[in-house]
Design an enzyme around this catalytic site. Sequence first.
Site, PDB file in Angstrom:
ATOM      1  N   HIS A 148       0.838  -1.197   0.000  1.00  0.00           N
ATOM      2  CA  HIS A 148       0.000   0.000   0.000  1.00  0.00           C
ATOM      3  C   HIS A 148       0.874   1.249   0.000  1.00  0.00           C
ATOM      4  O   HIS A 148       0.477   2.307  -0.489  1.00  0.00           O
ATOM      5  CB  HIS A 148      -0.911   0.029   1.231  1.00  0.00           C
ATOM      6  CG  HIS A 148      -2.034  -0.956   1.175  1.00  0.00           C
ATOM      7  ND1 HIS A 148      -1.881  -2.260   1.573  1.00  0.00           N
ATOM      8  CD2 HIS A 148      -3.310  -0.829   0.742  1.00  0.00           C
ATOM      9  CE1 HIS A 148      -3.038  -2.889   1.410  1.00  0.00           C
ATOM     10  NE2 HIS A 148      -3.910  -2.057   0.899  1.00  0.00           N
ATOM     11  N   ASP A 175      -3.863  -6.616  -8.073  1.00  0.00           N
ATOM     12  CA  ASP A 175      -4.221  -5.872  -6.870  1.00  0.00           C
ATOM     13  C   ASP A 175      -4.459  -4.438  -7.334  1.00  0.00           C
ATOM     14  O   ASP A 175      -4.224  -4.102  -8.505  1.00  0.00           O
ATOM     15  CB  ASP A 175      -3.103  -5.962  -5.829  1.00  0.00           C
ATOM     16  CG  ASP A 175      -3.608  -5.833  -4.396  1.00  0.00           C
ATOM     17  OD1 ASP A 175      -4.723  -5.295  -4.209  1.00  0.00           O
ATOM     18  OD2 ASP A 175      -2.895  -6.258  -3.472  1.00  0.00           O
TER      19      ASP A 175
END
Length: 359
Positions: A209, A280
Amino acid sequence: MISRRGVLAGLAALGAAPAFAGTITLDQLVGESLILGFLGSTPDAEGADRIERDLAEGRIGGVLFLRHNARTREGVLGLAQRFRAAAPNAWLAIDQEGGFVQRLTDEMGFTDIPTAEQLLDMGLENARPVFAQAAAELARSGFSMNLAPVADLQHEGNQVIDRWARAFGDDPETVAAYCGAFIDAMEAEGVACAIKHFPGHGRSEGDSHDGFVDITQTWDEIEAAPFARLIDQDKAHLIMGGHLINRRLDPSGNPVTLSAPIIQGLLRDQMGYQGAVITDDLDMGAIRNQYSREQAIVQALAAGNDLLLISNSADADPDLSRRAVDWVGAALDDGRLSLERLYEANTHIHSLKTRIGRG
């Protein structure tokens, strides 16, 4: 830029064309691969207006719900209903693993799902009804894709998987058994499962992230074993690669998401996987901080991904679906991307929808 006629001619040249080839446009060909996020948590949100239009026009193949979209039960159910009405067979995707990673929470009136670690302690036969209940509830809420289960192995001290008790243990057979039961329950309700994070996130030492996570020195082949078992057992029909760098698998240093040697070479050629591959979120720091959206979309498709998750919430672009078509068209023109690859992606997506009864 390549035209609709060029798309049809190219498909014909490839041989057996898919059933949808007679009516396809470049917008639709690209749109099938796009699962976009949005800003807003109520059905009347401005971001929802754009998503509804894109769905109705076939410019995107689905919608990504993140935590900021799922604030209240009424809001998330209303949004799902609005999007289903616009495109009944589109993907409505959400993270509903259980534990910390559960967007539809008990505070919103949904059933609380234990962590993978707690489910492991309960035993597989006791976990099966939990999976079945979660699947039925997710389907009733309008969702058709669960960005789960986690097939990563547990490794003590890992900050992404172990910290939040997201793994079904450290034994590949056990992990595959729990993931297989999870998938069976979801698919029985018409919900596809994105198995993550190939080729294994359990021994990583960072969070994608925030930025690149390099697993070159920490990764071990055993981490791919749960994925291999699920493939061999015909349980794996949608696999998500992680934003992970592994120079032992791809010396170029490209993350798995953008790596043909890992997606095509390892996953498909060596492990025999024939299902769909999903990225993702391409807006996560690992990708966003290093690549433009154009680069990420084109390279992800070229590497072998069929479905692209893009949250489109950081620096939101209301015209992203249209820009994506322009970028892909330019890449087809200059050879960075082939029409055969787009055709293959659409074929994988169509097969996945057929499998879960949404074709």
